[in-house]
Structures are given as C-alpha cells and as structure tokens.
Design an enzyme around this catalytic site. Structure first.
Site, short mmCIF file in Angstrom:
data_model
loop_
_atom_site.label_atom_id
_atom_site.label_comp_id
_atom_site.label_asym_id
_atom_site.label_seq_id
_atom_site.Cartn_x
_atom_site.Cartn_y
_atom_site.Cartn_z
N ASN A 118 0.85 -1.19 0.00
CA ASN A 118 0.00 0.00 0.00
C ASN A 118 0.89 1.24 0.00
O ASN A 118 1.47 1.59 1.02
CB ASN A 118 -0.89 -0.04 1.26
CG ASN A 118 -1.70 1.22 1.45
OD1 ASN A 118 -1.84 2.03 0.53
ND2 ASN A 118 -2.22 1.40 2.66
N TRP A 119 0.95 1.89 -1.14
CA TRP A 119 1.82 3.06 -1.26
C TRP A 119 1.24 4.30 -0.59
O TRP A 119 1.92 5.32 -0.47
CB TRP A 119 2.09 3.36 -2.74
CG TRP A 119 3.15 2.50 -3.34
CD1 TRP A 119 3.73 1.39 -2.79
CD2 TRP A 119 3.78 2.68 -4.62
NE1 TRP A 119 4.67 0.87 -3.63
CE2 TRP A 119 4.72 1.65 -4.77
CE3 TRP A 119 3.63 3.60 -5.65
CZ2 TRP A 119 5.51 1.52 -5.92
CZ3 TRP A 119 4.41 3.47 -6.79
CH2 TRP A 119 5.35 2.44 -6.91
N LYS A 120 -0.03 4.27 -0.24
CA LYS A 120 -0.70 5.45 0.32
C LYS A 120 -0.51 6.63 -0.65
O LYS A 120 -0.46 6.41 -1.86
CB LYS A 120 -0.18 5.76 1.73
CG LYS A 120 -0.19 4.50 2.61
CD LYS A 120 0.08 4.76 4.05
CE LYS A 120 0.02 3.42 4.80
NZ LYS A 120 0.14 3.56 6.23
N GLU A 126 -4.76 -4.61 11.21
CA GLU A 126 -3.71 -3.60 11.30
C GLU A 126 -3.88 -2.80 12.59
O GLU A 126 -4.68 -1.83 12.61
CB GLU A 126 -3.80 -2.64 10.12
CG GLU A 126 -3.63 -3.31 8.78
CD GLU A 126 -3.21 -2.30 7.73
OE1 GLU A 126 -2.08 -2.41 7.26
OE2 GLU A 126 -4.00 -1.41 7.41
N SER A 143 3.91 -1.79 10.17
CA SER A 143 5.38 -1.82 10.25
C SER A 143 5.96 -3.20 9.91
O SER A 143 6.99 -3.60 10.47
CB SER A 143 5.86 -1.34 11.62
OG SER A 143 5.45 0.00 11.83
N GLY A 167 3.01 -1.04 4.21
CA GLY A 167 3.01 0.38 3.84
C GLY A 167 4.41 0.85 3.50
O GLY A 167 4.90 0.67 2.39
N GLY A 168 5.09 1.45 4.48
CA GLY A 168 6.40 2.05 4.27
C GLY A 168 7.38 1.16 3.52
O GLY A 168 8.05 1.62 2.57
N HIS A 203 -9.47 1.24 5.62
CA HIS A 203 -8.13 1.47 6.17
C HIS A 203 -8.24 2.47 7.32
O HIS A 203 -9.04 3.41 7.26
CB HIS A 203 -7.19 2.00 5.08
CG HIS A 203 -5.76 2.01 5.54
ND1 HIS A 203 -5.27 3.00 6.37
CD2 HIS A 203 -4.74 1.15 5.33
CE1 HIS A 203 -4.00 2.72 6.65
NE2 HIS A 203 -3.65 1.62 6.02
N GLY A 215 2.96 2.65 10.52
CA GLY A 215 3.87 3.76 10.25
C GLY A 215 4.68 4.21 11.45
O GLY A 215 5.29 5.27 11.44
N GLU A 223 -6.55 4.91 8.20
CA GLU A 223 -6.38 6.32 7.85
C GLU A 223 -7.67 6.88 7.25
O GLU A 223 -8.01 8.06 7.48
CB GLU A 223 -5.19 6.47 6.88
CG GLU A 223 -3.88 6.27 7.62
CD GLU A 223 -2.75 5.69 6.78
OE1 GLU A 223 -2.83 5.73 5.54
OE2 GLU A 223 -1.79 5.18 7.38
P1 PGA Z 1 3.12 0.54 7.50
O1 PGA Z 1 1.62 0.72 6.93
O2 PGA Z 1 3.63 -0.76 6.97
O3 PGA Z 1 3.86 1.72 7.00
O4 PGA Z 1 3.00 0.51 9.00
C1 PGA Z 1 0.75 -0.36 6.83
C2 PGA Z 1 -0.60 0.09 6.32
O5 PGA Z 1 -1.05 1.18 6.69
O6 PGA Z 1 -1.25 -0.62 5.55
#
Ligand code: PGA
Length: 249
Positions: A9-11, A166, A211, A232-233, A94, A172, A96
């Site tokens: 997930n590149w966001k 998650e 993470s 994500g990251g 998600h 993050g 966010e």
């Molecule tokens: P992260 O994000 O790996 O950067 O913690 C995961 C996500 O939000 O799907």
C-alpha cells in the site's frame, strides 16, 4: 492450504519513476508461484502500473473506491473505473480513511459492497488504537469492525473478502505487533468467521499490517493465522518489498 498474499500500500506516496522501477525489478526477480503479490499505488499511477507490471504476476489494487456507480461525485472513483485499469483488489476501511476521512462502519460496508458488485476483491482493514488496546478493548473493537460488515453479507460474498488486521498503533510507527499479539487477534477473527461457516473460515486469508518489513516478515508470516501482509512504508523500497514477497513464498 491458503496462498499467501503480500500487498504493498503506497498510500499517497510514490512516483511514475518508482512505478517503472518496480516493473523492472519484478520482471527481473521472478516470483514464486506460491505467493500472490499486489501493488496498491495512488489512482493516477494505476495505468502506468498496469503497463509496467504487465509482464509479471504482480496484481493491482486500489486504496479506496466510492460506493456509487457514477454520477455527480466530484473527485471520486468508482469500482467499475478501477476494473478498467486491471485492478483486482481494493482496500476498504483502512484506519487512515476511518480516522482522517471519518469513514464509519456503515461507510465501510457500502464501499465493500460496491467492490463486490464491481467484481473487485475487497481487503477489509480492521484494528484497534493504542488507547483501545490499553483499555483491554482490542477484541471488542476488532470483532465489531469485522462484524459490522461480515454479518450483513451473503455467504458467497463473505468468501470473496480478505481481512487485514492492522493495529493502528503499529501503522507507520516502526512499532510492529509481536507475532504473538498479531496471532492472538487474528485467531479471534478466524474463530468469528467460523461462526458463519467453518470451511469458509479455514479458507479465508488474513493479512497482518503495521510496520511489517524485510526483517520481521518471516516471523510474522510463520504464525498459523497470518496468511500475508499489508505493507506500507516498506512497500516503497523495491528491495525490501521483494524480500518480503520472497519470505512469504
Ligand atoms: P506501515 O503501513 O507498513 O507503514 O505501518 C501499513 C498500512 O497502513 O497498511
């Protein structure tokens, strides 16, 4: 046997150059046939990603969709449009989106239903905040989020859903849930599904997110109820993301 899925997930990150780099790296590296990989870039990069990943088994995902088919919804994107760009998976709920854009459990349900109607495969994201965990409410919160959607679906619809657990405090932050913490909650999610249908629960893929990186992926993925990762990251660094995919296959 559940086929592991690693979804990146590149966001709101990435660039056209990064899309090209991923296309080249995945074409060169080859992927084990025993893992499914999905890249989830921002909407404007979907067309380029479809081209760049065309010769690879990497699938495409989208980060959200509007519940409507079309019409006067400025700034929004429908499931049908995503299908036109070769999208298979779509994230719904998600944390966010829930926190920053106020998506409620009902909004998440509407989006998931729209995804199924468009023949997309929804990845339903659930997870507790640190405050909720500290208050001993993890199980209640997570199963409420799962139930708010799954209890309203027909059996055939349930079978098309992947769930990503998650924990919000792990997203993050570099603070990954321990494999035991993740396994504990994810076994509860599977047990909840078994209340609808035992064989469906056995076949359902559950992803861990928060993470996940090249160093901790193998240990997380070794847990009996963790069938993949929502990354994500670490999905923005091609070598790290490849390493995670390789540790799943
Ligand atoms: P992260 O994000 O790996 O950067 O913690 C995961 C996500 O939000 O799907």
């Amino acid at each position: 046997m559940r086929m592991p899925l690693i979804a990146g997930n590149w966001k709101m990150n990435g660039s056209l150059t990064l899309v090209e780099r991923f296309g080249e790296a995945f074409a060169e590296a080859g992927l084990s046939p025993s893992v499914e990989v999905c890249l989830i870039p921002p909407f404007p990069y979907l067309a380029a990603a479809q081209r760049a990943l065309g010769g690879t088994p990497v699938m495409l995902g989208a980060q959200t969709l509007n519940p409507q088919h079309g019409g006067a919804h400025t700034g929004e994107v429908s499931g049908g449009m995503l299908r036109e760009f070769g999208v298979d998976y779509v994230l719904v709920g998600h944390s966010e989106r829930r926190a920053l854009y106020r998506e409620s459990d009902d909004d998440v349900y509407d989006r998931l239903l729209a995804a199924l109607t468009a023949e997309l495969r929804p990845i339903l994201c659930v997870g507790e905040t640190l405050e909720e965990r500290d208050a001993g409410r993890t199980r209640d919160v997570v199963l409420r989020q799962v139930g708010a959607v799954m209890a309203r679906l027909e059996p055939a619809q349930r079978a098309a859903v992947t769930i990503a657990y998650e924990p919000v405090w792990a997203i993050g932050t570099g603070r990954t849930a321990t494999p035991e913490q993740a396994q504990e909650v994810m076994s509860e999610i599977r047990a909840y599904q078994a209340g609808f249908d035992r064989s469906l629960a056995e076949g359902m893929r559950l992803l861990y997110g928060g993470s996940m990186n090249a160093d901790n992926a193998a240990e997380l993925l070794a847990q009996p109820d963790i069938d993949g990762g929502l990354v994500g990251g670490a999905s923005l660094k091609v070598d790290d993301f490849l390493a995670i995919c390789q540790s799943a296959g």
